[in-house]
Design a protein around this motif. Structure first.
Motif, PDB file in Angstrom:
ATOM      1  N   PRO A  31     108.146 -20.409  16.925  1.00  0.00           N
ATOM      2  CA  PRO A  31     109.172 -20.112  17.941  1.00  0.00           C
ATOM      3  C   PRO A  31     110.558 -20.068  17.295  1.00  0.00           C
ATOM      4  CG  PRO A  31     107.707 -21.876  18.668  1.00  0.00           C
ATOM      5  CD  PRO A  31     107.439 -21.676  17.201  1.00  0.00           C
ATOM      6  N   CYS A  32     111.364 -19.108  17.723  1.00  0.00           N
ATOM      7  CA  CYS A  32     112.697 -18.977  17.151  1.00  0.00           C
ATOM      8  C   CYS A  32     113.651 -18.435  18.209  1.00  0.00           C
ATOM      9  CB  CYS A  32     112.671 -18.059  15.927  1.00  0.00           C
ATOM     10  SG  CYS A  32     112.243 -16.344  16.317  1.00  0.00           S
ATOM     11  N   MET A  33     114.917 -18.389  17.868  1.00  0.00           N
ATOM     12  CA  MET A  33     115.946 -17.813  18.729  1.00  0.00           C
ATOM     13  C   MET A  33     116.682 -16.757  17.920  1.00  0.00           C
ATOM     14  SD  MET A  33     117.310 -18.026  21.832  1.00  0.00           S
ATOM     15  CE  MET A  33     116.936 -19.680  22.418  1.00  0.00           C
ATOM     16  N   ILE A  34     116.694 -15.522  18.441  1.00  0.00           N
ATOM     17  CA  ILE A  34     117.413 -14.441  17.775  1.00  0.00           C
ATOM     18  C   ILE A  34     118.793 -14.305  18.426  1.00  0.00           C
ATOM     19  CG2 ILE A  34     117.433 -11.994  17.208  1.00  0.00           C
ATOM     20  CD1 ILE A  34     114.424 -11.979  17.333  1.00  0.00           C
ATOM     21  N   PHE A  35     119.824 -14.524  17.625  1.00  0.00           N
ATOM     22  CA  PHE A  35     121.196 -14.373  18.099  1.00  0.00           C
ATOM     23  C   PHE A  35     121.711 -12.995  17.692  1.00  0.00           C
ATOM     24  CE2 PHE A  35     120.954 -18.996  18.107  1.00  0.00           C
ATOM     25  CZ  PHE A  35     121.631 -19.322  19.282  1.00  0.00           C
ATOM     26  N   THR A  36     122.266 -12.273  18.636  1.00  0.00           N
ATOM     27  CA  THR A  36     122.895 -10.975  18.343  1.00  0.00           C
ATOM     28  C   THR A  36     124.389 -11.076  18.661  1.00  0.00           C
ATOM     29  OG1 THR A  36     122.316 -10.185  20.552  1.00  0.00           O
ATOM     30  CG2 THR A  36     120.830  -9.628  18.746  1.00  0.00           C
ATOM     31  N   PHE A  37     125.171 -10.247  17.966  1.00  0.00           N
ATOM     32  CA  PHE A  37     126.630 -10.354  18.056  1.00  0.00           C
ATOM     33  C   PHE A  37     127.247  -8.968  18.222  1.00  0.00           C
ATOM     34  CE2 PHE A  37     124.939 -13.780  15.571  1.00  0.00           C
ATOM     35  CZ  PHE A  37     125.661 -14.899  15.928  1.00  0.00           C
TER      36      PHE A  37
ATOM     37  N   LEU B  68     128.291 -13.024  21.846  1.00  0.00           N
ATOM     38  CA  LEU B  68     126.963 -13.392  21.334  1.00  0.00           C
ATOM     39  C   LEU B  68     126.005 -13.620  22.489  1.00  0.00           C
ATOM     40  CD1 LEU B  68     126.360 -16.661  21.760  1.00  0.00           C
ATOM     41  CD2 LEU B  68     127.953 -16.879  19.873  1.00  0.00           C
ATOM     42  N   ALA B  69     124.725 -13.520  22.160  1.00  0.00           N
ATOM     43  CA  ALA B  69     123.653 -13.803  23.116  1.00  0.00           C
ATOM     44  C   ALA B  69     122.439 -14.271  22.329  1.00  0.00           C
ATOM     45  CB  ALA B  69     123.319 -12.567  23.948  1.00  0.00           C
ATOM     46  N   GLY B  70     121.612 -15.107  22.945  1.00  0.00           N
ATOM     47  CA  GLY B  70     120.413 -15.619  22.287  1.00  0.00           C
ATOM     48  C   GLY B  70     119.157 -15.232  23.050  1.00  0.00           C
ATOM     49  N   HIS B  71     118.137 -14.778  22.305  1.00  0.00           N
ATOM     50  CA  HIS B  71     116.890 -14.332  22.932  1.00  0.00           C
ATOM     51  C   HIS B  71     115.717 -15.066  22.280  1.00  0.00           C
ATOM     52  CE1 HIS B  71     119.294 -10.990  24.505  1.00  0.00           C
ATOM     53  NE2 HIS B  71     119.805 -10.918  23.296  1.00  0.00           N
ATOM     54  N   PRO B  72     114.926 -15.840  23.030  1.00  0.00           N
ATOM     55  CA  PRO B  72     113.772 -16.520  22.426  1.00  0.00           C
ATOM     56  C   PRO B  72     112.724 -15.511  21.965  1.00  0.00           C
ATOM     57  CG  PRO B  72     113.778 -16.788  24.814  1.00  0.00           C
ATOM     58  CD  PRO B  72     115.075 -16.133  24.453  1.00  0.00           C
ATOM     59  N   ALA B  73     112.068 -15.812  20.840  1.00  0.00           N
ATOM     60  CA  ALA B  73     111.055 -14.912  20.279  1.00  0.00           C
ATOM     61  C   ALA B  73     110.145 -15.728  19.382  1.00  0.00           C
ATOM     62  CB  ALA B  73     111.721 -13.775  19.501  1.00  0.00           C
ATOM     63  N   GLU B  74     109.185 -15.034  18.779  1.00  0.00           N
ATOM     64  CA  GLU B  74     108.282 -15.670  17.817  1.00  0.00           C
ATOM     65  C   GLU B  74     108.337 -14.899  16.516  1.00  0.00           C
ATOM     66  OE1 GLU B  74     104.325 -16.095  19.236  1.00  0.00           O
ATOM     67  OE2 GLU B  74     104.786 -17.851  20.488  1.00  0.00           O
ATOM     68  N   MET B  75     108.326 -15.634  15.415  1.00  0.00           N
ATOM     69  CA  MET B  75     108.246 -15.016  14.100  1.00  0.00           C
ATOM     70  C   MET B  75     106.819 -14.493  13.912  1.00  0.00           C
ATOM     71  SD  MET B  75     111.204 -15.455  12.475  1.00  0.00           S
ATOM     72  CE  MET B  75     110.908 -15.666  10.725  1.00  0.00           C
TER      73      MET B  75
ATOM     74  N   PRO C 148     124.665  -6.961  14.335  1.00  0.00           N
ATOM     75  CA  PRO C 148     124.637  -8.234  13.596  1.00  0.00           C
ATOM     76  C   PRO C 148     123.703  -9.223  14.281  1.00  0.00           C
ATOM     77  CG  PRO C 148     126.901  -7.457  13.896  1.00  0.00           C
ATOM     78  CD  PRO C 148     126.033  -6.587  14.739  1.00  0.00           C
ATOM     79  N   ALA C 149     122.868  -9.909  13.473  1.00  0.00           N
ATOM     80  CA  ALA C 149     121.892 -10.819  14.064  1.00  0.00           C
ATOM     81  C   ALA C 149     121.562 -11.963  13.112  1.00  0.00           C
ATOM     82  CB  ALA C 149     120.612 -10.061  14.430  1.00  0.00           C
ATOM     83  N   LEU C 150     121.197 -13.104  13.711  1.00  0.00           N
ATOM     84  CA  LEU C 150     120.735 -14.306  13.008  1.00  0.00           C
ATOM     85  C   LEU C 150     119.458 -14.786  13.691  1.00  0.00           C
ATOM     86  CD1 LEU C 150     123.950 -16.510  12.706  1.00  0.00           C
ATOM     87  CD2 LEU C 150     122.698 -15.551  10.795  1.00  0.00           C
ATOM     88  N   ILE C 151     118.574 -15.433  12.940  1.00  0.00           N
ATOM     89  CA  ILE C 151     117.389 -16.042  13.537  1.00  0.00           C
ATOM     90  C   ILE C 151     117.397 -17.531  13.220  1.00  0.00           C
ATOM     91  CG2 ILE C 151     114.880 -16.110  13.581  1.00  0.00           C
ATOM     92  CD1 ILE C 151     114.805 -13.201  12.910  1.00  0.00           C
ATOM     93  N   VAL C 152     117.266 -18.333  14.278  1.00  0.00           N
ATOM     94  CA  VAL C 152     117.221 -19.791  14.150  1.00  0.00           C
ATOM     95  C   VAL C 152     115.820 -20.258  14.489  1.00  0.00           C
ATOM     96  CG1 VAL C 152     118.118 -21.976  15.036  1.00  0.00           C
ATOM     97  CG2 VAL C 152     119.658 -20.038  14.727  1.00  0.00           C
TER      98      VAL C 152
END
Length: 502
Positions: A250-256, A238-245, A160-164
């Motif tokens: 710039p975004c943060m990918i949250f995984t669960f 949960l954990a958040g990993h910075p990334a780029e679209m 499961p993942a979300l991108i902010v």
């Protein structure tokens, strides 16, 4: 005169257009120049390449020709009307910014586009009149292909993942794994801000996580209660990993990870352990719980304290050797050996020593159990002291009877009656038997403890005759030896008229 003016104007205009051509020729963006009347007059190499053409004529002589040669549609797959084509809009005097289109050659059977264009257009005027229409094209094919690959990989990821998006802290992507985990719909998540749908609100380190999110830093793993549509929550990691679209945003990918099964298992285990603790405490059988490593006493129940006369705090935390729980160190080592070899044992007879030093005979059984993740030995003791005393008394009675056969039957009868919980009832215990006078005499002498030789002397008979009488007597009354004959005679002495003194 008018013709002369037009010629002069064309002469003045030509250097300007040639200069414009030289400026844009080497640009990586495509440029197409269109006359206000709809004629396509020029395009640089980049624009031609983005249409698969070698020369301007292949684009079409006019905007209408272009519409016939190329099909345009929006990124969602919806066809674009001819009147909405960027060139047509320019001919109507409209300027526009950042229109994303899929472009393919007309009549092509393949559904996939040949190119993805990001287009903008503006009108150059002279003396207040439209002079030149400029269409600028950026090749977004690779960028959108990369985005599609990103989308495909993101959605296919089972985690499961979300991108902010960090610019405005809004959710821009959500995959199927998260929708299945949470029960939310995609349109209930995408577009909302993290303040509206706060996944960090119930996090174990909420403040730390929100500071790291605002700075675009990695958010370490932490437990959190994820809000659900039914106003409930679910425990997740949960954990958040910075990334780029793909568009370099710039975004943060949250995984669960779903921790709810673990929480339910822990709750069930806790309830099970509570039930075990209650059963352990209230069990009528003395019980002892020791650690497998070191055999230190972890807990004892009320029945154990009553058996040993120890206090709870006097034994818990100590080893059986320290309180001399067993009759000897040899017994303790034997128990520990049985546990180490097989992990359990059943019905091992031993003597437990009370606080005052009294020995209590018990049958001990033990097994290995896991409590709060720790392997322990659960031992139970059955007090058999009274039973052992009864057995010893019976053995003593039998040994005494062997020395005085005239006392045998009464002692055995009394002991059997005591064991049954009552005295034997007088009267016959079976069907009546007819004995001859001689058999009665023989039976009477047997009950007095006489041997065959003594009976022969008393009755003036030969020894073999006495043995024959005894054999017939045993057969009649259904016994096999003298002891059984004595018991049988005592039950029926008044009925047979035997001497009651026996």
């Amino acid at each position: 005169m008018a013709k002369a003016k037009a010629g002069a104007a064309d002469a003045d205009e030509q250097p300007d257009r040639e200069q414009l051509h030289r400026i844009v020729e080497g640009l990586s963006d495509g440029v197409v120049l269109i006359e206000p009347d709809g004629r396509i007059t020029w395009a640089n190499n980049a624009a031609l390449t983005m249409h698969g053409c070698a020369e301007v004529a292949e684009l079409g002589a006019t905007v209408k020709d272009y519409q016939d040669r190329f099909d345009l549609q929006l990124r969602d797959g919806q066809p674009l009307p001819k009147t909405a084509y960027p060139m047509d809009r320019l001919c109507r005097g409209e300027s526009f910014e950042d229109v994303v289109l899929e472009v393919r050659r007309a009549g092509q059977a393949e559904p996939d586009p040949d190119w993805v264009h990001r287009e903008r257009g503006f009108v150059l005027d002279r003396d207040g009149e439209a002079d030149c229409l400029v269409l600028i094209i950026c090749d977004a094919t690779e960028a959108f292909e990369a985005e599609e690959r990103f989308e495909s990989m993101f959605n296919a990821n089972p985690a499961p993942a979300l991108i902010v998006r960090l610019a405005d802290l809004r959710y821009v992507r959500v995959n199927e794994g998260f929708l299945e985990l949470s029960g939310w719909e995609r349109d209930q998540i995408v577009g909302r801000s993290i303040y509206e749908f706060d996944i960090l609100g119930q996090a174990a380190e909420r403040d730390k996580a929100k500071v790291r999110l605002s700075q675009g830093d990695t958010i370490p793993q932490m437990e959190a209660d994820l809000p659900l549509p039914n106003d409930n929550s679910k425990l997740v990691l949960l954990a958040g990993h910075p990334a780029e679209m793909p568009n370099n945003e710039p975004c943060m990918i949250f995984t669960f990870a779903d921790l709810e099964p673990r929480r339910r298992a822990e709750m069930a285990l806790r309830q099970s352990e509570e039930r075990f603790a209650t059963a352990f405490r209230l069990a009528p059988v003395p019980m002892l719980l020791t650690s497998l490593d070191g055999h230190r006493i972890l807990n004892v129940n009320h029945a154990f304290l009553e058996l040993t006369d120890w206090g709870h705090d006097s034994v818990v935390g100590r080893k059986p050797a320290e309180i001399e729980l067993f009759e000897s160190s040899g017994t303790r080592r034997e128990i520990e050996k049985k546990v180490s070899e097989s992990g359990s044992f059943r019905g091992y007879e031993l003597q437990v020593k009370t606080r005052t030093g009294t020995l209590v005979t018990c049958l001990a059984s033990a097994d290995t159990v896991s409590i709060n993740g720790q392997y322990c030995i659960l031992a139970a003791f059955q007090d058999i002291s009274e039973r052992k005393r009864t057995e010893l008394d019976l053995i003593a009675a039998i040994e005494g009877a062997m020395q005085d056969s005239s006392w045998l039957s009464q002692k055995i009868m009394d002991r059997m009656a005591a064991l049954r919980g009552g005295q034997p009832k007088p009267g016959p215990s079976g069907p009546s038997v007819e004995l001859t006078p001689r058999e009665r005499e023989v039976l009477a002498l047997i009950t007095r403890g006489k041997t065959d030789d003594a009976i022969a002397d008393a009755l003036s008979l030969k020894r073999n005759t006495v043995r024959n009488h005894v054999a017939r007597l045993y057969a009649k009354i259904g016994v096999h030896n003298r002891a059984e004959a004595v018991i049988w005679a005592r039950d029926r002495g008044h009925q047979l008229g035997l001497d009651t003194a026996i």
